[in-house]
Design a protein around this motif. Structure first.
Motif, PDB file in Angstrom:
ATOM      1  N   TRP B  27       1.113  -1.420   0.049  1.00 46.59           N
ATOM      2  CA  TRP B  27      -0.102  -0.283   0.099  1.00 46.59           C
ATOM      3  C   TRP B  27       0.592   1.169  -0.237  1.00 46.59           C
ATOM      4  N   PRO B 368      -1.150   6.928  -3.563  1.00 52.44           N
ATOM      5  CA  PRO B 368      -2.296   5.398  -2.991  1.00 52.44           C
ATOM      6  C   PRO B 368      -1.564   4.862  -4.731  1.00 52.44           C
ATOM      7  N   ASP B 372      -3.772  -0.437  -3.470  1.00 48.96           N
ATOM      8  CA  ASP B 372      -4.081   0.557  -2.862  1.00 48.96           C
ATOM      9  C   ASP B 372      -6.102   0.787  -3.414  1.00 48.96           C
TER      10      ASP B 372
END
Lengths: 196, 414
Positions: B27, B368, B372
């Motif tokens: 992430w 992101p 994500d």
């Protein structure tokens, strides 16, 4: 599991009514005639049927209240015990007994205990789950969950007499009266969970 | 529709597999933005779930009879939304298979959870919320399952519904207890739903970070949750209503009433934004608070703040017009806008507050990664998939309550 009236092969008589109003009127007549082991089957809760049939009041609310109290006290005590006795840690310089921090979990424990007791208490007091019941063998019983309103008089009622009760039920305005037959399995079950 | 959702569920499973085998480093969140999409999405989904409880419990207590045709649908939405929400903190643990460490149980390590942390309160709040929502939903379903059982034609359907209905036969004694506990569950759910989002907001408000450390959070979060939840109910309900022709059950009146709830909660949320800006820029006199608010509006993520104000504050004002409230297509677009706006609200609060706090040396940016997005889109697919299954297999309307309502209406008109 012996049964008191082995000559009869009837668990109960089921009378069918078209509307909740007809059901309520008939239920009062059944109660006034002195029948005790009675019940009603309705597709939705009919207001006033419990009084009309003279059934005992439920104590579910008291049970759930006790569970809520138990959950709240238990949840609070758990935190107090853990943070002061079992596993005391200093967190951001707060005192060990920092009770405002315990309120959210106390509340959640209360709701959880009350909710679980409400749901499972309802099932247990209603003797559910119970996939088989002698009433399910009655002709036309399916309509009781979809549109018809029914009164059940069990054969274990002291006033029960198959012919007499049937004609009495017809006189209360029943559209039809059917008998719930009794097989041995059903007989045992009924003796077990009488009138629940 | 279901097929597309199923493919997206595949994406979710791929992401989770990658995440569990590799670690949460895939992430984009890292110091200083240690909470990002995972917590944004968690709060977003939990908020969406709240409309279901609000519709079924609070409107039940207020005897709002129009709720009957949408409550089952909204309750199902609650359950699936909470499932999606729960995934995020669970996976963010890093070692999700040790999630049970969160619960207080005697263990060989002789350690116990830390009850002074709002994150711990969250564990209790969300797990209680999920449990009670499922019980409430199943309680409502029970008489309808019995009715399905009695109408089932095929043997398989009879067996499945027979088992699920638990032998319900609509006895007067059963209904008496049923009525009491349904009321009690509604009464318990109402403060529960308020507590859940208040506790979620305390995850932030208890921290010292500018932008998080405010007393306005609990009511402002609860209003936001209801706002996004009603929007999501309509986002699903409007197409379902048109596609299956449920216009007699879900009438214009429902759309109108739900729009008004959105408008009201939207104004509360807007008041929250105004207060945050006022306190940050004018009232607090605290340079860190001032900088935080200024950075929120004009910093590198400023675009998200202004989009948020547009989506949640300006466009929904169209709901003042009755013409808009009664136009399903326009209303549907507004609900989409609100869903986006509410997601942005959590993004603004979490990411912007974290990325620049007190000391410039600890500032950073958050971007992101594809994982994500994989996770976010994946949970949306999961939600859609579960809703499709629900619509297909479970009675979507509370049948016995509708019958009761119909009967009441009839006897009143006599």
């Amino acid at each position: 599991m012996s049964h008191s009236s082995p000559q009869s092969n009837v668990y109960a008589l089921v009378a069918e009514y078209p509307t909740p109003e007809a059901l309520l009127t008939a239920a009062e007549k059944v109660r006034d005639a002195g029948y005790k082991r009675v019940d009603a089957l309705t597709p939705f809760p009919v207001h006033g049927i419990v009084e009309a049939l003279g059934l005992p009041k439920s104590r579910m609310a008291a049970l759930v209240f006790c569970a809520a109290l138990f959950g709240a006290i238990g949840g609070f005590y758990l935190q107090v015990w853990l943070t002061t006795q079992q596993y005391p840690l200093t967190i951001s310089g707060r005192p060990y007994f920092s009770w405002p921090n315990y309120i959210p979990v106390t509340f959640e424990c209360m709701v959880l205990a009350a909710g679980l007791t409400a749901f499972f208490g309802m099932l247990i007091r209603n003797r559910l789950p119970r996939p088989y019941h002698p009433l399910f063998a009655t002709r036309g019983i399916e309509a009781s969950t979809t549109g018809k309103f029914m009164i059940v008089v069990e054969s274990t009622d002291p006033k029960f007499d198959e012919k007499g009760t049937e004609s009495f039920l017809r006189s209360t305005g029943a559209e039809s009266v059917n008998a719930a037959p009794f097989d041995d399995f059903g007989r045992d079950q009924a003796a077990d969970g009488a009138a629940k | 529709m279901m097929g597309i959702c199923f493919l997206i569920v595949g994406l979710l499973f791929t992401t989770i597999t990658k995440l569990v085998t590799t670690g949460i480093g895939i992430w984009g969140n890292n110091q200083p933005v240690a909470w990002a999409f995972d917590i944004v999405n968690f709060v977003w989904w939990i908020g969406i779930g709240h409309a279901g409880t609000l519709i079924s419990a609070i409107l039940f207590l207020f005897r709002q009879e129009w709720r009957t045709s949408i409550n089952r649908f909204a309750e199902a939405m609650t359950i699936f939304a909470v499932m999606c929400a729960g995934l995020y903190p669970l996976l963010h643990l890093g070692r999700p298979w040790l999630f049970y460490w969160l619960f207080p149980y005697p263990n060989v390590m002789q350690t116990w959870p830390q009850f002074r942390s709002p994150l711990m309160w969250d564990v209790f709040a969300v797990s209680t919320y999920f449990t009670i929502s499922v019980l409430f939903w199943y309680t409502g379903l029970l008489p309808d399952l019995a009715s399905l059982r009695d109408r089932a034609k095929s043997r398989i359907a009879q067996v499945i519904t027979g088992v699920a209905a638990l032998g319900w036969r609509g006895s007067a004694r059963h209904w008496q207890r049923y009525d009491i506990i349904y009321l009690l569950l509604a009464g318990l759910s109402t403060p529960l739903v308020l507590s859940v989002h208040s506790i979620v907001s305390l995850d932030f408000a208890v921290a010292q970070l500018p932008g998080w450390h405010t007393t306005i959070f609990p009511p402002y979060f609860v209003a936001g949750a209801v706002y996004s939840g009603f929007a999501m109910v309509l986002t699903f309900m409007i197409p379902v209503r048109a596609f299956f022709g449920f216009k007699d059950f879900v009438t214009q009146r429902h759309l109108d009433a739900m729009s008004k709830v959105m408008l009201a909660t939207g104004l509360i949320v807007l008041y929250g934004y105004a207060m945050e800006a006022f306190v940050g820029l004018v009232y607090s006199g605290n340079p860190n608070e001032y900088f935080q608010m200024h950075n929120r509006m004009f910093g590198p993520y400023g675009w998200s703040y202004w989009m948020l104000i547009t989506c949640n504050g300006i466009i929904p004002q169209l709901l003042w017009l009755k013409r808009v409230r009664l136009n399903p297509v326009l209303l549907w677009f507004i609900t989409i806008v609100i869903n986006i706006g509410m997601w942005l609200e959590r993004f603004v609060i979490i990411v912007i507050s974290l990325h620049r706090d007190f000391v410039p040396s600890s500032w950073g940016m958050y971007f992101p990664t594809k994982w994500d997005f994989g996770m976010f889109i994946g949970t949306m697919g999961f939600f859609g998939f579960m809703m499709c299954l629900f619509i297909r297999f479970i009675p979507m309307f509370a049948g016995f309550e509708l019958r009761e309502l119909l009967h009441k209406k009839k006897s009143h008109s006599h």
